[in-house]
Write an enzyme that holds these catalytic residues in place. Structure first.
Site, PDB file in Angstrom:
ATOM      1  N   TYR A 156       0.837  -1.216   0.000  1.00  0.00           N
ATOM      2  CA  TYR A 156       0.000   0.000   0.000  1.00  0.00           C
ATOM      3  C   TYR A 156       0.870   1.263   0.000  1.00  0.00           C
ATOM      4  O   TYR A 156       0.635   2.197  -0.770  1.00  0.00           O
ATOM      5  CB  TYR A 156      -0.898  -0.043   1.236  1.00  0.00           C
ATOM      6  N   LYS A 160       1.038   4.311  -2.736  1.00  0.00           N
ATOM      7  CA  LYS A 160       0.693   5.693  -2.375  1.00  0.00           C
ATOM      8  C   LYS A 160       1.880   6.642  -2.573  1.00  0.00           C
ATOM      9  O   LYS A 160       1.688   7.820  -2.901  1.00  0.00           O
ATOM     10  CB  LYS A 160       0.176   5.741  -0.934  1.00  0.00           C
TER      11      LYS A 160
HETATM   12  P1  NAP Z   1     -13.407   2.500   1.139  1.00  0.00           P
HETATM   13  O1  NAP Z   1     -14.460   3.031   2.029  1.00  0.00           O
HETATM   14  O2  NAP Z   1     -12.943   1.091   1.282  1.00  0.00           O
HETATM   15  O3  NAP Z   1     -13.885   2.758  -0.376  1.00  0.00           O
HETATM   16  C1  NAP Z   1     -13.082   2.347  -1.435  1.00  0.00           C
HETATM   17  C2  NAP Z   1     -13.708   2.810  -2.726  1.00  0.00           C
HETATM   18  O4  NAP Z   1     -12.860   2.412  -3.824  1.00  0.00           O
HETATM   19  C3  NAP Z   1     -15.082   2.177  -2.984  1.00  0.00           C
HETATM   20  O5  NAP Z   1     -15.935   3.177  -3.500  1.00  0.00           O
HETATM   21  C4  NAP Z   1     -14.785   1.122  -4.049  1.00  0.00           C
HETATM   22  O6  NAP Z   1     -15.874   0.878  -4.941  1.00  0.00           O
HETATM   23  C5  NAP Z   1     -13.662   1.777  -4.809  1.00  0.00           C
HETATM   24  N1  NAP Z   1     -12.856   0.818  -5.568  1.00  0.00           N
HETATM   25  C6  NAP Z   1     -12.065  -0.178  -5.082  1.00  0.00           C
HETATM   26  N2  NAP Z   1     -11.503  -0.857  -6.100  1.00  0.00           N
HETATM   27  C7  NAP Z   1     -11.951  -0.272  -7.244  1.00  0.00           C
HETATM   28  C8  NAP Z   1     -11.747  -0.518  -8.620  1.00  0.00           C
HETATM   29  N3  NAP Z   1     -10.948  -1.516  -9.038  1.00  0.00           N
HETATM   30  N4  NAP Z   1     -12.382   0.270  -9.527  1.00  0.00           N
HETATM   31  C9  NAP Z   1     -13.199   1.277  -9.121  1.00  0.00           C
HETATM   32  N5  NAP Z   1     -13.429   1.555  -7.824  1.00  0.00           N
HETATM   33  C10 NAP Z   1     -12.818   0.789  -6.910  1.00  0.00           C
HETATM   34  O7  NAP Z   1     -12.069   3.371   1.253  1.00  0.00           O
HETATM   35  P2  NAP Z   1     -11.804   4.868   1.752  1.00  0.00           P
HETATM   36  O8  NAP Z   1     -11.293   4.787   3.138  1.00  0.00           O
HETATM   37  O9  NAP Z   1     -12.952   5.735   1.436  1.00  0.00           O
HETATM   38  O10 NAP Z   1     -10.564   5.234   0.824  1.00  0.00           O
HETATM   39  C11 NAP Z   1     -10.658   6.067  -0.321  1.00  0.00           C
HETATM   40  C12 NAP Z   1      -9.251   6.433  -0.749  1.00  0.00           C
HETATM   41  O11 NAP Z   1      -8.594   7.129   0.319  1.00  0.00           O
HETATM   42  C13 NAP Z   1      -8.367   5.233  -1.075  1.00  0.00           C
HETATM   43  O12 NAP Z   1      -7.527   5.549  -2.166  1.00  0.00           O
HETATM   44  C14 NAP Z   1      -7.548   5.067   0.177  1.00  0.00           C
HETATM   45  O13 NAP Z   1      -6.334   4.421  -0.057  1.00  0.00           O
HETATM   46  C15 NAP Z   1      -7.360   6.505   0.595  1.00  0.00           C
HETATM   47  N6  NAP Z   1      -7.032   6.693   2.007  1.00  0.00           N
HETATM   48  C16 NAP Z   1      -7.884   6.279   2.979  1.00  0.00           C
HETATM   49  C17 NAP Z   1      -7.524   6.471   4.302  1.00  0.00           C
HETATM   50  C18 NAP Z   1      -8.417   6.057   5.454  1.00  0.00           C
HETATM   51  O14 NAP Z   1      -7.967   6.154   6.613  1.00  0.00           O
HETATM   52  N7  NAP Z   1      -9.628   5.621   5.214  1.00  0.00           N
HETATM   53  C19 NAP Z   1      -6.304   7.081   4.628  1.00  0.00           C
HETATM   54  C20 NAP Z   1      -5.465   7.490   3.597  1.00  0.00           C
HETATM   55  C21 NAP Z   1      -5.849   7.299   2.284  1.00  0.00           C
HETATM   56  P3  NAP Z   1     -17.106  -0.111  -4.530  1.00  0.00           P
HETATM   57  O15 NAP Z   1     -17.945   0.697  -3.575  1.00  0.00           O
HETATM   58  O16 NAP Z   1     -17.794  -0.428  -5.814  1.00  0.00           O
HETATM   59  O17 NAP Z   1     -16.487  -1.305  -3.870  1.00  0.00           O
END
Ligand code: NAP
Length: 248
Positions: A156, A160
């Protein structure tokens, strides 16, 4: 006039978590929002309905953004429906956390494909549209883990960190055409992605956050909207850390 009036925005993974908040935030500024999803049509439909209920414009579009053919088809639909997009938010992402001794090459590959390859593929398609228009803003969702590293997340963190390098390089390529490319590095945000982490890990993370709370998806969405807007007209190639002060 609302700040995104007349603009079209694509949010990958826009139906859940941080992506959902970004979709709602851009729509509240007047953008027409394309809510991309891969498998969860119900949550994407709910976001589209929530935007429509407030008088906004939105549509759901299914595509696995790690797949070149599906990204090409997605952008073909966008061209047909809207001509071009003005804002691209590369938000789709997954984790497959394990210490390196337990991690399989497949765990590494799927995370690079979903987080980094998807970003490159969508940037390439959007760049073509935006260079022609001589305007546009791309925001790539990285993570503080791409800056500071994190045990158990070699795959990951690599994806990133890769997003940050991609962002800077593309910002240099597209600046002459007035297209801006920036990254956001969220800290610890409460979504499905972090829901399964142990209480022990969560309280350790909380202790490391000077502002004393986890991030909310809306905290990230507001920063994305800023970078997407004309208020950030002189900002490109940057990574904006939004983490309550965790990494500084
Ligand atoms: P999440 O709730 O798990 O949501 C992930 C999203 O990505 C979902 O909408 C999913 O679609 C979509 N997705 C996954 N694989 C995909 C693919 N192959 N094609 C199209 N869409 C895809 O995650 P989140 O926490 O909101 O994270 C969003 C972003 O922020 C990510 O890039 C993550 O790495 C980053 N981030 C998150 C955090 C944190 O603490 N949460 C911290 C730093 C960075 P479906 O709904 O259809 O499954």
């Amino acid at each position: 006039m609302a700040r995104f009036e007349g603009k079209v925005a694509l949010v990958t993974g826009g139906g859940r978590g941080i992506g959902r908040a970004i979709s709602l935030e851009l729509a509240s500024g007047g953008a027409t929002v394309i809510v991309n999803y891969v498998s969860n049509s119900q949550t994407a439909d709910e976001v589209v309905a929530a935007i429509s209920a407030k008088g906004g414009q939105a549509a759901g579009m299914q595509a696995d953004v790690s797949d070149a053919g599906q990204v090409a088809a997605l952008f073909k639909s966008l061209r047909g429906e809207y001509g071009a997009i003005d804002v691209l938010v590369n938000n789709a992402g997954i984790t497959r956390d394990k210490v390196i001794m337990m991690m399989k090459p497949e765990d590494f590959d799927i995370v690079q494909a979903t987080n980094l390859r998807s970003c490159w593929l969508c940037c390439k398609e959007a760049a073509r549209m935006m260079m022609r228009k001589r305007s546009g803003s791309i925001i790539n969702v990285s993570s503080v883990v791409g800056i500071a590293g994190n045990g158990g997340q070699t795959n990951y963190a690599a994806s990133k960190a890769g997003i940050i390098g991609l962002t800077k390089s593309l910002a240099k390529e597209l600046a002459p055409r007035d297209v801006r490319v920036n990254a956001i590095a969220p800290g610890f945000v409460e979504t499905d992605m972090t829901a399964d982490l142990s209480d022990e890990l969560k309280s350790a993370a909380l202790e490391a956050i000077p502002l004393g709370r986890m991030g909310e998806p809306g905290d990230i969405a507001k920063a994305v909207a800023f970078l997407a807007s004309a208020d950030a007209a002189y900002i490109t190639g940057q990574t904006l850390v939004v983490d309550g002060g965790m990494v500084m």
